[in-house]
Write a protein that holds these residues in place. Structure first.
Motif, PDB file in Angstrom:
ATOM      1  N   LYS A  51      -8.275   4.564  -6.065  1.00  0.00           N
ATOM      2  CA  LYS A  51      -7.731   4.348  -7.407  1.00  0.00           C
ATOM      3  C   LYS A  51      -6.350   4.992  -7.547  1.00  0.00           C
ATOM      4  O   LYS A  51      -5.407   4.378  -8.054  1.00  0.00           O
ATOM      5  N   SER A  52      -6.215   6.210  -7.063  1.00  0.00           N
ATOM      6  CA  SER A  52      -4.921   6.872  -7.264  1.00  0.00           C
ATOM      7  C   SER A  52      -3.830   6.244  -6.392  1.00  0.00           C
ATOM      8  O   SER A  52      -2.682   6.147  -6.807  1.00  0.00           O
ATOM      9  N   LEU A  53      -4.208   5.748  -5.202  1.00  0.00           N
ATOM     10  CA  LEU A  53      -3.190   5.073  -4.371  1.00  0.00           C
ATOM     11  C   LEU A  53      -2.776   3.738  -5.000  1.00  0.00           C
ATOM     12  O   LEU A  53      -1.594   3.372  -4.991  1.00  0.00           O
ATOM     13  N   LEU A  54      -3.755   3.034  -5.575  1.00  0.00           N
ATOM     14  CA  LEU A  54      -3.427   1.757  -6.232  1.00  0.00           C
ATOM     15  C   LEU A  54      -2.478   1.983  -7.403  1.00  0.00           C
ATOM     16  O   LEU A  54      -1.558   1.194  -7.637  1.00  0.00           O
ATOM     17  N   GLN A  55      -2.706   3.077  -8.098  1.00  0.00           N
ATOM     18  CA  GLN A  55      -1.858   3.400  -9.246  1.00  0.00           C
ATOM     19  C   GLN A  55      -0.407   3.640  -8.794  1.00  0.00           C
ATOM     20  O   GLN A  55       0.538   3.195  -9.435  1.00  0.00           O
ATOM     21  N   VAL A  56      -0.273   4.342  -7.664  1.00  0.00           N
ATOM     22  CA  VAL A  56       1.072   4.581  -7.126  1.00  0.00           C
ATOM     23  C   VAL A  56       1.734   3.254  -6.755  1.00  0.00           C
ATOM     24  O   VAL A  56       2.918   3.023  -7.039  1.00  0.00           O
ATOM     25  N   CYS A  57       0.939   2.355  -6.152  1.00  0.00           N
ATOM     26  CA  CYS A  57       1.509   1.047  -5.766  1.00  0.00           C
ATOM     27  C   CYS A  57       1.929   0.254  -6.997  1.00  0.00           C
ATOM     28  O   CYS A  57       2.913  -0.492  -6.954  1.00  0.00           O
ATOM     29  N   CYS A  58       1.193   0.398  -8.095  1.00  0.00           N
ATOM     30  CA  CYS A  58       1.562  -0.325  -9.315  1.00  0.00           C
ATOM     31  C   CYS A  58       2.860   0.237  -9.882  1.00  0.00           C
ATOM     32  O   CYS A  58       3.757  -0.503 -10.254  1.00  0.00           O
ATOM     33  N   GLN A  59       2.966   1.536  -9.941  1.00  0.00           N
ATOM     34  CA  GLN A  59       4.147   2.136 -10.574  1.00  0.00           C
ATOM     35  C   GLN A  59       5.380   2.100  -9.674  1.00  0.00           C
ATOM     36  O   GLN A  59       6.480   1.795 -10.128  1.00  0.00           O
ATOM     37  N   TRP A  60       5.170   2.409  -8.402  1.00  0.00           N
ATOM     38  CA  TRP A  60       6.317   2.577  -7.510  1.00  0.00           C
ATOM     39  C   TRP A  60       6.530   1.382  -6.594  1.00  0.00           C
ATOM     40  O   TRP A  60       7.439   1.364  -5.774  1.00  0.00           O
ATOM     41  N   GLY A  61       5.655   0.378  -6.739  1.00  0.00           N
ATOM     42  CA  GLY A  61       5.831  -0.871  -6.009  1.00  0.00           C
ATOM     43  C   GLY A  61       5.086  -0.937  -4.695  1.00  0.00           C
ATOM     44  O   GLY A  61       4.401  -0.003  -4.302  1.00  0.00           O
ATOM     45  N   HIS A  62       5.239  -2.105  -4.036  1.00  0.00           N
ATOM     46  CA  HIS A  62       4.528  -2.408  -2.799  1.00  0.00           C
ATOM     47  C   HIS A  62       3.059  -2.700  -3.115  1.00  0.00           C
ATOM     48  O   HIS A  62       2.143  -2.143  -2.530  1.00  0.00           O
ATOM     49  N   ARG A  63       2.868  -3.631  -4.093  1.00  0.00           N
ATOM     50  CA  ARG A  63       1.500  -3.962  -4.519  1.00  0.00           C
ATOM     51  C   ARG A  63       0.710  -4.673  -3.441  1.00  0.00           C
ATOM     52  O   ARG A  63      -0.509  -4.736  -3.492  1.00  0.00           O
ATOM     53  N   ALA A  64       1.404  -5.235  -2.469  1.00  0.00           N
ATOM     54  CA  ALA A  64       0.699  -5.923  -1.385  1.00  0.00           C
ATOM     55  C   ALA A  64       0.135  -4.924  -0.359  1.00  0.00           C
ATOM     56  O   ALA A  64      -0.566  -5.320   0.570  1.00  0.00           O
ATOM     57  N   PHE A  65       0.463  -3.666  -0.513  1.00  0.00           N
ATOM     58  CA  PHE A  65      -0.026  -2.623   0.399  1.00  0.00           C
ATOM     59  C   PHE A  65      -1.559  -2.666   0.423  1.00  0.00           C
ATOM     60  O   PHE A  65      -2.213  -2.602  -0.613  1.00  0.00           O
ATOM     61  N   SER A  66      -2.117  -2.806   1.624  1.00  0.00           N
ATOM     62  CA  SER A  66      -3.571  -2.997   1.744  1.00  0.00           C
ATOM     63  C   SER A  66      -4.288  -1.644   1.767  1.00  0.00           C
ATOM     64  O   SER A  66      -4.077  -0.849   2.685  1.00  0.00           O
ATOM     65  N   ILE A  67      -5.103  -1.397   0.745  1.00  0.00           N
ATOM     66  CA  ILE A  67      -5.864  -0.135   0.691  1.00  0.00           C
ATOM     67  C   ILE A  67      -7.336  -0.506   0.770  1.00  0.00           C
ATOM     68  O   ILE A  67      -7.851  -1.172  -0.130  1.00  0.00           O
ATOM     69  N   PRO A 162      10.880  -0.956  -3.094  1.00  0.00           N
ATOM     70  CA  PRO A 162      10.095  -2.181  -3.275  1.00  0.00           C
ATOM     71  C   PRO A 162      10.591  -3.024  -4.454  1.00  0.00           C
ATOM     72  O   PRO A 162      10.943  -2.482  -5.512  1.00  0.00           O
ATOM     73  N   ASP A 163      10.596  -4.347  -4.258  1.00  0.00           N
ATOM     74  CA  ASP A 163      11.054  -5.284  -5.305  1.00  0.00           C
ATOM     75  C   ASP A 163      10.174  -5.223  -6.548  1.00  0.00           C
ATOM     76  O   ASP A 163      10.626  -5.536  -7.638  1.00  0.00           O
ATOM     77  N   ASP A 164       8.907  -4.876  -6.352  1.00  0.00           N
ATOM     78  CA  ASP A 164       7.961  -4.939  -7.468  1.00  0.00           C
ATOM     79  C   ASP A 164       7.716  -3.565  -8.117  1.00  0.00           C
ATOM     80  O   ASP A 164       6.693  -3.343  -8.754  1.00  0.00           O
ATOM     81  N   ALA A 165       8.668  -2.654  -7.968  1.00  0.00           N
ATOM     82  CA  ALA A 165       8.489  -1.310  -8.551  1.00  0.00           C
ATOM     83  C   ALA A 165       8.720  -1.323 -10.058  1.00  0.00           C
ATOM     84  O   ALA A 165       9.605  -2.016 -10.549  1.00  0.00           O
ATOM     85  N   GLU A 166       7.922  -0.543 -10.779  1.00  0.00           N
ATOM     86  CA  GLU A 166       8.178  -0.325 -12.206  1.00  0.00           C
ATOM     87  C   GLU A 166       9.116   0.868 -12.375  1.00  0.00           C
ATOM     88  O   GLU A 166       9.847   0.974 -13.340  1.00  0.00           O
ATOM     89  N   LEU A 167       9.027   1.781 -11.435  1.00  0.00           N
ATOM     90  CA  LEU A 167       9.854   2.987 -11.490  1.00  0.00           C
ATOM     91  C   LEU A 167      10.712   3.083 -10.236  1.00  0.00           C
ATOM     92  O   LEU A 167      10.203   2.919  -9.122  1.00  0.00           O
ATOM     93  N   VAL A 168      11.989   3.336 -10.437  1.00  0.00           N
ATOM     94  CA  VAL A 168      12.901   3.486  -9.294  1.00  0.00           C
ATOM     95  C   VAL A 168      13.761   4.721  -9.554  1.00  0.00           C
ATOM     96  O   VAL A 168      14.307   4.893 -10.654  1.00  0.00           O
ATOM     97  N   VAL A 169      13.862   5.555  -8.571  1.00  0.00           N
ATOM     98  CA  VAL A 169      14.669   6.766  -8.711  1.00  0.00           C
ATOM     99  C   VAL A 169      16.144   6.415  -8.590  1.00  0.00           C
ATOM    100  O   VAL A 169      16.543   5.656  -7.717  1.00  0.00           O
ATOM    101  N   GLU A 170      16.924   6.969  -9.506  1.00  0.00           N
ATOM    102  CA  GLU A 170      18.385   6.893  -9.343  1.00  0.00           C
ATOM    103  C   GLU A 170      18.805   8.255  -8.817  1.00  0.00           C
ATOM    104  O   GLU A 170      18.724   9.257  -9.521  1.00  0.00           O
TER     105      GLU A 170
END
Ligand code: SAM
Length: 191
Positions: A51-67, A162-170
């Motif tokens: 669950k926590s890894l999926l959450q990171v993928c949602c926020q920071w992208g790479h949703r296709a990452f297989s967990i 990742p293209d699908d990130a909700e959060l990106v560091v500047e």
């Protein structure tokens, strides 16, 4: 940026929820951030980690990452090899990374990178195509994985946004700056 065409999946074997929670979570985060396409776990089930890894993928992208939670590491290795992939086991007893990484990079086969826990079954050493040491001193599976992936991708994976990130560091010299983005809608479900 040119990343190689092969897939890399990291397999953590023999997870124990009581003792390995943080380390296994950190392995998953490292796998994702350092360029792997997935993180599989065997051992006792621990839905909170997934669950926590999926959450990171949602926020920071790479949703296709297989967990994925897998039943048996042996079965993972057998299936992987049947599909013409190669298996790389990280262990301080193996061949030094400097001596094998050119061969691993030159091979076009998909890579299953196996990291152990406290008790690594002896059979793994013979099933693996490569037993790779990140130096021959005992340290941590997270350190071993980070260095291995960094060498595998020659530092390039650290530049991925990742293209699908909700959060990106500047990046800033001081302080913290974050960009919020609206990624394309897509549900990420537990496999
Ligand atoms: N006693 C364990 C064994 O039989 O290998 C080592 C336990 S170590 C804390 C956990 C994992 O970290 C190992 O299974 C291995 O994957 C990784 N690791 C630790 N040091 C390493 C090194 N120098 N090179 C490669 N991997 C290492």
């Amino acid at each position: 940026m040119n990343l190689p065409e092969w897939r890399t999946i990291v397999l953590r074997i023999n997870h124990r929820p009581e003792r390995d929670k943080r380390l296994t979570t950190h392995l998953g985060l490292t796998a994702r951030a350092f360029g792997a396409q997935g993180f599989w776990i065997t051992g006792l089930r621990d839905p909170n980690i997934i669950k926590s890894l999926l959450q990171v993928c949602c926020q920071w992208g790479h949703r296709a990452f297989s967990i994925q939670q897998k039943k048996s590491w042996r079965e993972c290795i057998r299936t992987w090899k049947n599909k013409d992939g190669e298996v790389i086991h990280l262990t301080m007893y193996g061949l030094h990374i400097d001596d094998v990484i050119p061969r691993i990079r030159a091979s076009s086969l998909d890579k299953l990178v196996v990291v152990g826990g406290p008790k690594v079954p002896g059979e793994l050493y013979t099933l693996a195509d490569y037993n790779v040491a990140i130096g021959h001193q005992p340290h941590s599976e997270v350190a071993a994985l980070a260095i291995f992936l960094d060498r595998l991708y020659q530092g390039n994976s650290l530049h991925i946004v990742p293209d699908d990130a909700e959060l990106v560091v500047e990046p800033t010299a001081h302080g913290k700056r974050l960009q919020e983005r609206t990624p394309p809608k897509e549900d990420k479900t537990v496999q």
